[in-house]
Scaffold this active site. Structure first.
Site, short mmCIF file in Angstrom:
data_model
loop_
_atom_site.label_atom_id
_atom_site.label_comp_id
_atom_site.label_asym_id
_atom_site.label_seq_id
_atom_site.Cartn_x
_atom_site.Cartn_y
_atom_site.Cartn_z
N ARG A 46 0.65 -1.46 0.03
CA ARG A 46 -0.13 -0.18 0.05
C ARG A 46 0.90 1.30 -0.27
NH1 ARG A 46 -1.61 2.17 4.39
NH2 ARG A 46 -2.39 0.03 5.89
N TYR A 98 -17.43 15.73 -15.64
CA TYR A 98 -17.89 13.88 -15.71
C TYR A 98 -18.37 13.74 -14.58
CZ TYR A 98 -16.88 9.29 -15.01
OH TYR A 98 -16.99 7.63 -14.37
N ASP A 170 -8.24 17.90 -14.93
CA ASP A 170 -9.09 16.49 -15.58
C ASP A 170 -7.79 16.79 -16.61
OD1 ASP A 170 -9.26 14.69 -16.34
OD2 ASP A 170 -11.26 14.11 -15.40
N LYS A 195 -8.59 4.65 -19.30
CA LYS A 195 -9.42 6.21 -19.99
C LYS A 195 -7.79 5.45 -21.22
CE LYS A 195 -13.00 6.09 -18.17
NZ LYS A 195 -13.02 7.64 -17.70
C1 LIG Z 1 -13.91 8.05 -16.19
C2 LIG Z 1 -13.93 9.48 -15.64
C3 LIG Z 1 -13.36 9.53 -14.90
C4 LIG Z 1 -13.11 8.42 -13.70
O1 LIG Z 1 -12.03 8.07 -14.03
P1 LIG Z 1 -12.99 5.85 -13.53
O2 LIG Z 1 -10.97 5.25 -13.15
O3 LIG Z 1 -14.11 5.52 -14.28
O4 LIG Z 1 -12.55 6.43 -11.93
C5 LIG Z 1 -12.48 11.09 -14.19
N1 LIG Z 1 -13.26 11.93 -15.02
C6 LIG Z 1 -13.35 11.79 -16.95
C7 LIG Z 1 -12.77 12.86 -17.53
C8 LIG Z 1 -13.25 9.96 -17.33
O5 LIG Z 1 -13.53 10.23 -18.62
#
Ligand SMILES: *Cc1c(COP(=O)(O)O)cnc(C)c1O
Length: 377
Positions: A46, A98, A170, A195
């Site tokens: 961890r 999001y 983000d 992603k």
């Molecule tokens: C998918 C996504 C998230 C969240 O991510 P997870 O891996 O699904 O928890 C946050 N911001 C954006 C822009 C996303 O596309």
């Protein structure tokens, strides 16, 4: 080192001596201490694990930050980030956010006493008007999800210069391959590594990269304390995915440009939202602050019936949530990713029953267009 080289050589494994080119998966929860007050640099996974550390260094190098941290999901990364704030603090966030981040801000953050005010952050005057002496953070998504609005990161930085306000971006949609927010003035970059970074729709992950080592240490403390860390195997998958980030982003963007242009001329399509189209409202900003536009497209069709028909009829293009993988995916934001938004709020943002979103993958563009053509008739 240029970024496509960094994707492949950005982190060096310091633990193994076999010459293995792929970083080993250290599937170990704990590590032996050589003696009292001695360790190998690792004690318990961890706190740190060599495979995770490799992925963290790689993503930090790509973003040009001092420290990187890997989380089990993007939401785990954003949740941990929110622990930097205290009751009474205010944050400003992009209004077209999001869905999961929106839910987190409106429930858990709110319960913890942090107020998030939403703004169209592509309009700097609105951002300025919301800053108070309690504002401690600005959270920007660019391009936004799903309306693809673009925020001028450097302009927001300029606005907050000299203030004690953390600028968080983000960068999931563009990835460091197309945009490096820290170079534009961001303090923190956050990712859903689920992603584009991992890129194959086969793992969940999240990342935080901080500009400074001092902030990195604070976040590292939260990371190990909260414990939503990335597993060694998933860290391996992200590292493996990043190796092809440059070629995947280029190909996906090429496809997206072709599909967006084709959609624009389709009689049943009433509007196309893609940052790479020259008539996009923030096209010039996108060009200035990055080297590409990404591969996310939203578009409106003439009726909700047409939208549902498309979702039912595409064959190659898969009707599934998520984005950023090799496969092209189509979603229905009003019913899926943004279903948690109050209806009035959703409609105000243009997320109605006629809106579809495509994450363009790396298949052949002609095949993808043929699939859309079939589904739109
Ligand atoms: C998918 C996504 C998230 C969240 O991510 P997870 O891996 O699904 O928890 C946050 N911001 C954006 C822009 C996303 O596309």
């Amino acid at each position: 080192m240029k970024i496509d080289t960094t994707c492949i050589h950005g982190a060096k494994d310091k633990t193994h001596t076999t010459g293995a080119i792929a970083p080993p998966i250290y599937q170990s929860a704990t590590f032996v201490h050589p003696g009292v007050n001695e360790d190998t640099g690792y004690s318990y996974s961890r706190l740190q694990n060599p495979t995770r550390e490799h992925a963290e260094k790689l993503v930090a190098a790509l973003e040009g930050g001092a420290a990187g941290l890997a989380f089990s999901t993007g939401m785990a990364a954003i949740t941990t980030l929110m622990e930097l704030f205290s009751p009474g603090d205010e944050m400003i966030a992009s209004d077209d956010l999001y869905g999961g981040a929106f839910r987190l801000f409106n429930t858990i953050a709110k319960k913890n006493g942090v107020t998030v005010n939403y703004a169209d952050t592509s309009d700097i005057a609105i951002v300025k008007s919301l800053i108070t002496d309690k504002t401690k953070g600005i959270f920007i998504e660019t391009p936004t999800n799903p309306m693809m609005k673009v925020t001028d990161i450097a302009a927001v930085r300029k606005l907050t210069n000299g203030m004690d306000i953390l600028l968080i971006v983000d960068n999931t949609f563009l990835t460091p391959y197309f945009c490096r927010p820290i170079e534009l003035g961001a303090d923190v970059v956050v990712h859903s590594g689920t992603k584009y970074l991992s890129g194959h729709n086969d793992t969940l992950s999240g990342f935080i990269v901080s500009k400074t080592a001092v902030l990195g240490e604070k976040l590292k403390y939260l990371h190990k304390t909260i414990g939503a860390v990335l597993s060694p195997f998933d860290a391996f998958l992200v590292t493996r995915g990043v190796k092809t980030l440059a070629v995947r982003m280029e190909k996906a963007q090429q496809n997206a440009m072709k599909i967006a242009s084709w959609l624009k001329n389709h009689p049943k399509v009433t509007k196309v939202y893609y940052a790479g189209l020259s008539d996009h409202s923030e096209f010039e900003i996108s060009k200035r602050q990055g080297t590409g536009f990404g591969a996310m497209i939203s578009f409106s069709v003439d009726s909700a019936e047409t939208a549902c028909h498309v979702l039912n009829k595409t064959e190659l293009i898969l009707f599934a949530e998520s984005l950023g993988g090799t496969e092209t995916l189509i979603t229905y934001p009003a019913a899926q990713t943004h279903a948690d938004l109050p209806e009035a709020e959703r409609l105000k943002r243009g997320i109605d029953g006629k809106l579809l979103r495509i994450s363009v993958g790396i298949e052949n563009a002609e095949d993808l267009i043929a699939d859309l053509e079939r589904a739109l008739t």
